[in-house]
Design an enzyme around this catalytic site. Structure first.
Site, PDB file in Angstrom:
ATOM      1  N   SER A 595       0.841  -1.194   0.000  1.00 23.62           N
ATOM      2  CA  SER A 595       0.000   0.000   0.000  1.00 23.62           C
ATOM      3  C   SER A 595       0.878   1.246   0.000  1.00 23.62           C
ATOM      4  CB  SER A 595      -0.953  -0.035   1.202  1.00 23.62           C
ATOM      5  OG  SER A 595      -1.978   0.912   1.061  1.00 23.62           O
ATOM      6  N   ASP A 670      -9.377  -4.629  -5.803  1.00 26.80           N
ATOM      7  CA  ASP A 670      -8.970  -3.705  -4.754  1.00 26.80           C
ATOM      8  C   ASP A 670      -9.802  -2.436  -4.861  1.00 26.80           C
ATOM      9  OD1 ASP A 670      -7.665  -1.987  -2.994  1.00 26.80           O
ATOM     10  OD2 ASP A 670      -5.675  -2.756  -3.491  1.00 26.80           O
ATOM     11  N   HIS A 702      -7.736  -5.307  -1.292  1.00 28.21           N
ATOM     12  CA  HIS A 702      -6.479  -4.689  -0.886  1.00 28.21           C
ATOM     13  C   HIS A 702      -5.645  -5.609   0.010  1.00 28.21           C
ATOM     14  CE1 HIS A 702      -3.862  -1.246  -0.605  1.00 28.21           C
ATOM     15  NE2 HIS A 702      -3.957  -1.174   0.706  1.00 28.21           N
TER      16      HIS A 702
END
Length: 744
Positions: A595, A670, A702
């Site tokens: 991320s 995601d 995600h």
């Protein structure tokens, strides 16, 4: 002779310990078998009497769930309040919520996740007195919530707000204009849920005769769509409103519904807001006064309003301003006189403040060059506030008590590491969860006055014993001086570490604003992976650079308007300095992250191409132009206002600098960091004629998990690390094998 005997005993002890640590951690241990899983206490609720607590338990043999009541002092089970074995309509339930008088409880079942925090489900009201069970709605609903008097339950169905009278069974529809991807009443939109971390956007007043709710008009918010491949012949699409940086947000408005009159009034404040958010609403102890927090789009001006529900007049009682941004929290607490407790960074560190009902400062409760990290609550009988802080070092957490006037501060926890408290309803006791890098989670009952141990509840000695059979290394905490700052760092070396040899280095980081990865707490799943890599001959290190949290506002907010500049500089410089150590091979340094960490690892490889040999980026942001409005603009303002800040530090604009090996990973479903980020980055790399490896996991969000997914992902990453950093390790191993063969 005695000395020889003592030496033999010591040798025997050391030999026994070394002999015990013979097993090597495998990826299957971590991601398939759950070998190192620790026990925890789920869904703990302190009962109103302050002497008992409830826990949601699951029986593996009967596959049933129950709410069990325990006595704080004895820790023995008092009774089972309700078990799914006795409920024909519910084979199991996954969560529960009590009414204020605890005579009723909402049981959740058949829950299905929508986004990170939100879910749809079937919910029942269980009556503790007569053991009756009532389905709230035939349809799946969201966020069922008891009124304070326990006579009603409010909930949201298909974007409209409803409430049910539990005596008559009558359901009243409060709003009628709810429509998917257009109007939402009482539930947050995607970006509020993700970035302001709440779903239920309605609240009952103390008299149970009014419901305040936020209405979201997301008609003008651009849509984002994701293909869902599934198992059918044709894929489907998930389409939802997602405001990217600089794009239109939902228009929000605040409303108060009168249950008795069945009327709704729109709240008006006497200040012009052109583009704003309402991140929190909360009724005060006075049933006619609602508090509401309004924050501007830049999120550097937060206003606390008190709204008179009878006159519909609003009074601004507190205005927080910051050159960077103001954090939104859940710490607002109203006392009996409607004075309130508030947390703020206005003196440079996060601290607790006490204001009167009109917003006049009474006193600053906590002070010092350290941060309050959690606010637990206020005991009115003893005039005492309970909180968690990093006063004992920024990588540690301790629980404290302090009087409302700022005197008589007491450290309630004794062990160095991470302590977190769950207090009884009357603040007589607290259950402390403690762990450190060397101690798995321990749950203990403690006195709220002294912090003294009353009784141990649960430990994870079994998990520690299992781990003791495996070859592991100590996580070494230290600081590294970079760019005039002492940055927190941990390092894991191979168990057979030899300072005369050189080892490849893999760095891990996240680096997002206010985050922390260097903390004195028990292992995450990734830590076991690092242990495995260490035993294969790698050194693993993690550095929390500028922009991370718990070291003051200046340290955290230095990255404002330039995400990815100072953070990347710190990782590159830290890698250079670590590469100067005699036992680290500077030609074999890699970095990885997920991320924000994937955004960082990409940037580090591109901008630090003379330092890093490889990088892995999982679910990375490749340009802040692709990410959501609330998060991105909090730190960057809009791309229209800060074009260079967005573009100068985004990986997609630095692909031409790639020299090392790069692995790019993303989940196709995601909803948070869209696959678009990886697709656009891949295209930029292709057009720059840069070779790279990549993987897209079908229909994974995600977190990239489910079934065999995590195991597959970590096998892929481990293989990539071995291929790019481990070449000399492999050659040395081959050489050793050949030498053995020759000698043989």
């Amino acid at each position: 002779m005695k000395h020889i005997k003592f030496f033999l005993l010591i040798s025997l002890f050391v030999t026994t310990i070394l002999a015990a640590q013979t097993e090597t951690i495998t990826l299957e241990d971590i991601w398939k078998d759950g070998t190192f899983r620790t026990e925890r206490m789920d869904a703990l609720h302190s009962m109103a009497n302050g002497q008992e607590y409830s826990v949601l338990n699951f029986d593996r043999e009967t596959k049933s769930t129950s709410i069990d009541i325990y006595d704080y002092k004895t820790l023995e089970k008092v009774k089972t309040l309700v078990s799914s074995l006795n409920l024909e309509a519910i084979p199991y339930f996954t969560n529960y919520t009590f009414s204020n008088d605890e005579n009723q409880v909402i049981l959740a079942t058949n829950e299905e996740a929508i986004y990170r925090h939100s879910a749809l489900g079937n919910y029942y009201v269980y009556n503790v007195i007569n053991a009756s069970l009532d389905l709230i709605s035939e349809d799946k609903i969201q966020e069922p919530t008891f009124s304070p008097d326990g006579k009603k339950v409010a909930f949201v169905k298909e974007n409209n707000l409803y409430y049910k009278d539990l005596n008559s069974g009558e359901i009243t529809q409060v709003t009628t204009d709810g429509k998917k991807n257009e109007i939402i009443n009482g539930i947050t939109d995607w970006v509020y849920e993700e970035e302001f971390a709440f779903v239920r956007a309605f609240d009952w007043n103390a008299d149970s005769d009014k419901i305040a709710f936020i209405r979201f008009d997301e008609t003008n918010v651009p849509e984002f769509s994701m293909d869902v491949y599934g198992s059918e012949l044709y894929q489907t699409q998930q389409v939802f409103k997602y405001p990217k940086a600089g794009e239109a947000n939902s228009n929000v408005s605040l409303h108060i519904y009168n249950v008795n009159e069945k009327t709704t009034n729109k709240v008006k404040v006497n200040k012009e807001y052109k583009d704003f958010y309402i991140p929190r609403i909360k009724w005060t102890n006075n049933p006619d006064f609602l508090s509401a927090q309004y924050i501007n789009r830049h999120q550097n001006e937060l206003d606390l309003w008190m709204i008179n529900a009878k006159t519909n007049k609003a009074n601004l009682v507190l205005a927080e301003k910051d050159e960077a941004y103001v954090d939104v929290t859940d710490n607002l607490t109203f006392l009996k006189d409607n004075s309130f407790i508030w947390t703020s960074e206005k003196d440079g560190y996060n601290h607790i403040y006490h204001y009167d009902k009109n917003g006049k400062l009474i006193n600053q409760v906590t002070k010092g060059n350290w941060e309050v990290t959690s606010y637990y609550g206020y005991d009115e009988n003893k005039n005492t506030i309970f909180y968690q802080s990093v006063e004992n070092g920024s990588i540690n957490r301790d629980v404290y008590s302090i009087n409302l006037n700022g005197r008589n501060k007491t450290r309630l926890t004794k062990s160095e590491g991470t302590n977190d408290a769950a207090f009884s309803a009357d603040f007589s006791f607290f259950i402390n969860t403690f762990s450190s890098a060397t101690t798995p989670p321990e749950y203990t009952l403690n006195s709220s006055e002294s912090g003294n141990l009353i009784k141990s509840i649960k430990d994870n000695d079994k998990a520690a014993q299992i781990l003791s059979d495996y070859i592991t290394s100590k996580k070494e905490f230290s600081t590294i001086h970079v760019k005039d700052n002492d940055l927190n760092m941990w390092m894991i070396k191979p168990a057979n570490f030899d300072a005369s040899k050189t080892y490849p280095l893999l760095m891990y980081q996240y680096s997002g604003p206010g985050s922390q990865q260097v903390a004195n707490r028990w292992n995450s799943a990734n830590d076991y992976w690092y242990q495995q890599l260490a035993q294969e001959g790698y050194i693993i290190a993690c550095v929390d650079g500028r922009g991370t949290g718990f070291k003051g506002a200046e340290f955290k907010k230095v990255t404002q308007n330039e995400l990815g500049k100072y953070e990347v500089e710190d990782q590159i410089q830290a890698a250079k300095q670590l590469g100067d150590l005699p036992y680290i091979d500077a030609s074999r340094i890699g970095i990885w992250g997920w991320s924000f960490g994937g955004f960082m690892s990409s940037n580090c490889l591109f901008k630090g191409n003379d330092v890093f040999k490889m990088a892995i980026a999982v679910a990375p942001v490749s340009s802040w132009r692709f990410y959501d409005s609330i998060y991105t603009e909090r730190y960057m303002t809009t791309p229209q206002e800060n074009e260079s800040g967005y573009d100068d530090n985004s990986p997609i604009n630095h692909v031409d600098k790639l020299k090392g090996d790069f692995l790019l990973v993303h989940g196709s479903a995601d909803d948070n960091v869209h696959l678009q980020n990886t697709m656009r980055l891949a295209e930029a790399l292709i057009q720059a004629d840069k070779q790279f490896d990549w993987a897209v996991y079908p229909d994974k969000n995600h977190g990239i998990y489910g079934g065999n997914t995590r195991l597959h992902l970590y096998k892929k990453m481990t293989h990539f690390i071995n291929e790019t950093l481990g070449d000399k390790i492999q050659k040395e191993d081959e050489t050793n094998v050949n030498q053995v063969k020759i000698k043989g």
